[in-house]
Every structure is written in structure tokens, then in C-alpha cells.
Enzyme design. Sequence first.
Site, PDB file in Angstrom:
ATOM      1  N   PRO A 274      13.553  14.034  -0.097  1.00  0.00           N
ATOM      2  CA  PRO A 274      13.940  13.093   0.964  1.00  0.00           C
ATOM      3  C   PRO A 274      15.728  13.085   1.136  1.00  0.00           C
ATOM      4  O   PRO A 274      16.284  12.990   0.196  1.00  0.00           O
ATOM      5  CB  PRO A 274      13.540  11.763   0.699  1.00  0.00           C
ATOM      6  CG  PRO A 274      13.152  11.593  -0.394  1.00  0.00           C
ATOM      7  CD  PRO A 274      12.876  13.229  -1.017  1.00  0.00           C
ATOM      8  N   ASN A 275      15.926  13.219   2.530  1.00  0.00           N
ATOM      9  CA  ASN A 275      17.198  13.271   2.782  1.00  0.00           C
ATOM     10  C   ASN A 275      18.180  14.431   2.544  1.00  0.00           C
ATOM     11  O   ASN A 275      19.401  14.526   3.011  1.00  0.00           O
ATOM     12  CB  ASN A 275      18.134  11.820   2.302  1.00  0.00           C
ATOM     13  CG  ASN A 275      17.397  10.623   2.588  1.00  0.00           C
ATOM     14  OD1 ASN A 275      17.261  10.392   3.884  1.00  0.00           O
ATOM     15  ND2 ASN A 275      16.959   9.800   1.677  1.00  0.00           N
TER      16      ASN A 275
ATOM     17  N   ARG B 295      25.744  14.100   4.827  1.00  0.00           N
ATOM     18  CA  ARG B 295      25.460  12.963   4.229  1.00  0.00           C
ATOM     19  C   ARG B 295      26.392  12.812   3.156  1.00  0.00           C
ATOM     20  O   ARG B 295      26.406  13.627   2.260  1.00  0.00           O
ATOM     21  CB  ARG B 295      24.014  13.168   3.664  1.00  0.00           C
ATOM     22  CG  ARG B 295      23.567  11.846   2.559  1.00  0.00           C
ATOM     23  CD  ARG B 295      22.486  12.330   1.978  1.00  0.00           C
ATOM     24  NE  ARG B 295      22.041  11.269   0.985  1.00  0.00           N
ATOM     25  CZ  ARG B 295      21.152  11.625  -0.131  1.00  0.00           C
ATOM     26  NH1 ARG B 295      20.612  12.817  -0.427  1.00  0.00           N
ATOM     27  NH2 ARG B 295      20.788  10.563  -0.942  1.00  0.00           N
TER      28      ARG B 295
ATOM     29  N   TYR C  64      27.727  14.708  -2.198  1.00  0.00           N
ATOM     30  CA  TYR C  64      27.012  15.624  -2.053  1.00  0.00           C
ATOM     31  C   TYR C  64      27.593  17.170  -1.555  1.00  0.00           C
ATOM     32  O   TYR C  64      26.927  18.099  -1.264  1.00  0.00           O
ATOM     33  CB  TYR C  64      25.619  15.350  -1.312  1.00  0.00           C
ATOM     34  CG  TYR C  64      24.929  14.268  -1.856  1.00  0.00           C
ATOM     35  CD1 TYR C  64      24.402  14.315  -3.111  1.00  0.00           C
ATOM     36  CD2 TYR C  64      24.730  12.913  -1.279  1.00  0.00           C
ATOM     37  CE1 TYR C  64      23.593  13.221  -3.497  1.00  0.00           C
ATOM     38  CE2 TYR C  64      24.068  11.925  -1.927  1.00  0.00           C
ATOM     39  CZ  TYR C  64      23.507  12.398  -3.138  1.00  0.00           C
ATOM     40  OH  TYR C  64      22.731  11.285  -3.755  1.00  0.00           O
TER      41      TYR C  64
ATOM     42  N   ASN D 187      14.514  19.495  -6.621  1.00  0.00           N
ATOM     43  CA  ASN D 187      15.196  18.146  -6.417  1.00  0.00           C
ATOM     44  C   ASN D 187      14.428  17.004  -5.532  1.00  0.00           C
ATOM     45  O   ASN D 187      14.559  17.310  -4.328  1.00  0.00           O
ATOM     46  CB  ASN D 187      16.453  18.691  -5.616  1.00  0.00           C
ATOM     47  CG  ASN D 187      17.554  17.305  -5.629  1.00  0.00           C
ATOM     48  OD1 ASN D 187      17.104  16.384  -6.015  1.00  0.00           O
ATOM     49  ND2 ASN D 187      18.971  17.525  -5.262  1.00  0.00           N
TER      50      ASN D 187
ATOM     51  N   ALA E  28      15.518  10.849  -4.254  1.00  0.00           N
ATOM     52  CA  ALA E  28      15.080   9.350  -4.664  1.00  0.00           C
ATOM     53  C   ALA E  28      13.786   9.429  -5.194  1.00  0.00           C
ATOM     54  O   ALA E  28      13.764   8.564  -6.193  1.00  0.00           O
ATOM     55  CB  ALA E  28      15.290   8.549  -3.263  1.00  0.00           C
TER      56      ALA E  28
ATOM     57  N   ASP F  32       2.878  13.381 -11.635  1.00  0.00           N
ATOM     58  CA  ASP F  32       1.612  13.749 -11.952  1.00  0.00           C
ATOM     59  C   ASP F  32       1.488  15.253 -11.605  1.00  0.00           C
ATOM     60  O   ASP F  32       0.983  16.046 -12.134  1.00  0.00           O
ATOM     61  CB  ASP F  32       0.588  12.931 -11.430  1.00  0.00           C
ATOM     62  CG  ASP F  32       0.262  11.525 -12.409  1.00  0.00           C
ATOM     63  OD1 ASP F  32       0.981  11.516 -13.409  1.00  0.00           O
ATOM     64  OD2 ASP F  32      -0.393  10.572 -11.701  1.00  0.00           O
TER      65      ASP F  32
ATOM     66  N   GLU G 185      14.111  20.387 -13.146  1.00  0.00           N
ATOM     67  CA  GLU G 185      14.543  19.107 -12.199  1.00  0.00           C
ATOM     68  C   GLU G 185      16.087  19.218 -11.873  1.00  0.00           C
ATOM     69  O   GLU G 185      16.779  19.554 -12.862  1.00  0.00           O
ATOM     70  CB  GLU G 185      13.989  17.897 -13.027  1.00  0.00           C
ATOM     71  CG  GLU G 185      14.850  16.645 -12.043  1.00  0.00           C
ATOM     72  CD  GLU G 185      14.537  15.398 -12.959  1.00  0.00           C
ATOM     73  OE1 GLU G 185      13.741  15.141 -13.828  1.00  0.00           O
ATOM     74  OE2 GLU G 185      15.444  14.468 -12.987  1.00  0.00           O
TER      75      GLU G 185
ATOM     76  N   HIS H 215      19.738  17.727  -9.966  1.00  0.00           N
ATOM     77  CA  HIS H 215      20.448  17.099  -8.947  1.00  0.00           C
ATOM     78  C   HIS H 215      21.926  17.544  -8.751  1.00  0.00           C
ATOM     79  O   HIS H 215      22.401  18.217  -9.517  1.00  0.00           O
ATOM     80  CB  HIS H 215      20.494  15.623  -9.629  1.00  0.00           C
ATOM     81  CG  HIS H 215      18.935  15.243 -10.121  1.00  0.00           C
ATOM     82  ND1 HIS H 215      18.463  14.656  -9.053  1.00  0.00           N
ATOM     83  CD2 HIS H 215      18.519  14.956 -11.129  1.00  0.00           C
ATOM     84  CE1 HIS H 215      17.291  14.086  -9.552  1.00  0.00           C
ATOM     85  NE2 HIS H 215      17.287  14.479 -10.846  1.00  0.00           N
TER      86      HIS H 215
ATOM     87  N   ARG I 203      25.787   7.434 -12.108  1.00  0.00           N
ATOM     88  CA  ARG I 203      25.611   6.671 -11.017  1.00  0.00           C
ATOM     89  C   ARG I 203      25.019   5.372 -11.133  1.00  0.00           C
ATOM     90  O   ARG I 203      25.044   4.905 -12.326  1.00  0.00           O
ATOM     91  CB  ARG I 203      25.201   7.517 -10.111  1.00  0.00           C
ATOM     92  CG  ARG I 203      26.025   8.771  -9.613  1.00  0.00           C
ATOM     93  CD  ARG I 203      25.563   9.503  -8.473  1.00  0.00           C
ATOM     94  NE  ARG I 203      25.237   8.845  -7.147  1.00  0.00           N
ATOM     95  CZ  ARG I 203      24.629   9.091  -6.183  1.00  0.00           C
ATOM     96  NH1 ARG I 203      23.940  10.171  -6.159  1.00  0.00           N
ATOM     97  NH2 ARG I 203      24.513   8.660  -5.023  1.00  0.00           N
TER      98      ARG I 203
ATOM     99  N   ARG J 196      19.201   5.258 -10.906  1.00  0.00           N
ATOM    100  CA  ARG J 196      19.180   6.624 -10.852  1.00  0.00           C
ATOM    101  C   ARG J 196      19.071   7.165 -12.324  1.00  0.00           C
ATOM    102  O   ARG J 196      18.881   8.682 -12.498  1.00  0.00           O
ATOM    103  CB  ARG J 196      20.263   7.335 -10.161  1.00  0.00           C
ATOM    104  CG  ARG J 196      20.422   6.827  -8.800  1.00  0.00           C
ATOM    105  CD  ARG J 196      21.583   7.533  -8.133  1.00  0.00           C
ATOM    106  NE  ARG J 196      21.990   6.933  -6.824  1.00  0.00           N
ATOM    107  CZ  ARG J 196      21.493   6.835  -5.776  1.00  0.00           C
ATOM    108  NH1 ARG J 196      20.563   7.767  -5.464  1.00  0.00           N
ATOM    109  NH2 ARG J 196      22.074   6.164  -4.718  1.00  0.00           N
TER     110      ARG J 196
HETATM  111  C1  DQA Z   1      20.001  13.372  -5.994  1.00  0.00           C
HETATM  112  C2  DQA Z   1      20.046  12.091  -6.778  1.00  0.00           C
HETATM  113  C3  DQA Z   1      19.372  11.160  -6.337  1.00  0.00           C
HETATM  114  O1  DQA Z   1      19.600  10.032  -7.112  1.00  0.00           O
HETATM  115  C4  DQA Z   1      19.444  10.736  -5.016  1.00  0.00           C
HETATM  116  O2  DQA Z   1      18.496   9.926  -4.428  1.00  0.00           O
HETATM  117  C5  DQA Z   1      19.333  11.893  -4.008  1.00  0.00           C
HETATM  118  C6  DQA Z   1      20.076  13.390  -4.332  1.00  0.00           C
HETATM  119  C7  DQA Z   1      21.052  14.706  -6.256  1.00  0.00           C
HETATM  120  O3  DQA Z   1      20.984  15.600  -6.121  1.00  0.00           O
HETATM  121  O4  DQA Z   1      22.227  14.233  -6.838  1.00  0.00           O
HETATM  122  O5  DQA Z   1      19.013  11.781  -2.842  1.00  0.00           O
HETATM  123  O6  DQA Z   1      18.929  13.998  -6.282  1.00  0.00           O
END
Ligand code: DQA
Length: 138
Positions: A10-11, A18, A23, A72, A75, A85, A96, A98, A105, A109
Site C-alpha cells: 500500500p501507498n 509521497r 521515499y 515490500n 505498512a 502466513d 523483505e 524497505h 523510524r 515500524r
Molecule cells: C516502507 C516502510 C514502512 O514502514 C511504510 O509503512 C511504507 C514503506 C519502506 O519501503 O520504507 O509504506 O515499507
Amino acid sequence: MKKVIIINGPNLNLLGKREPEIYGANTFEDFFNELKQTYKTIALSYFQSNIEGELINKLHEVGFNFDGVVLNAAAYTHTSVAIADAVKGIETPVVEVHISNVHAREAFRHKSYLAANAKGVISGFGLQSYNLAIQSFL
Ligand code: DQA
């Protein structure tokens, strides 16, 4: 040819617009095109969704026939037992990633539900976090 997919949660469709101080100013689409040029010998694909269940469906779809998933979960990393799961239930290794250093942060997180079942975690290298994750599958 190895098959690797990048899955963004998301996002992350808003990258470039953003919170650019966190980012960065690049869109993911532009960065993904650069990645495809860099890794011509692997079949790279990309999926993004803001919807938890769609991310799970995609993990199920690729999770028994791809060589790697770069995830990624944004959130949902910090909240989703269901995505955790799914990561546990599939065969394809998941890295994983980020963009930001989540440990530098807010405390919420610092927790990842996914990390225990990931092959590894890469956090804090900007968009290069994805690059490093892909290299781990080569
Ligand atoms: C994120 C870090 C997460 O805490 C955050 O909610 C994101 C982006 C990152 O790529 O730094 O949306 O995954």
C-alpha cells in the site's frame, strides 16, 4: 531464465509524490524500467496493490513457480499476520525490502511479521534496496 517478481504494497503507487524526503523523487515505474535494463538475463515482473488480499493472492500465484519474490509489504509488514502466513506457506523464497531504514523510524515500524519467514531483510538503501534483493537471487 530465472523468474523474479517485485511485489509492492500500500501507498507505494505514490512513489515520487509521497513524502519524497523519505521515499525519494523517482516513480517506481521509471526505476523498474532501469532494473529491467540492468538485469536482462532474468525475467523480472512487478505487481503493486493497496489491498491486502490481492497481495496474498499474488504471493499464492507466484509462490510455487517463481525463483524469487522481492516484497515490500509497506505498512502491512508491521500489521499483517495474513501476509506473514502467505510468506510462510509458499515455496519461493521471499526477501523483505524497505526503502527507508525502518529501524531508524517510529517504534511501530520496528516490528515485522514477515521477517521470520523471509530469506532476509534489506532496509534503508532507498530504491537500491530492491537492487540488492534481486542480487541475492542471482
Ligand atoms: C516502507 C516502510 C514502512 O514502514 C511504510 O509503512 C511504507 C514503506 C519502506 O519501503 O520504507 O509504506 O515499507
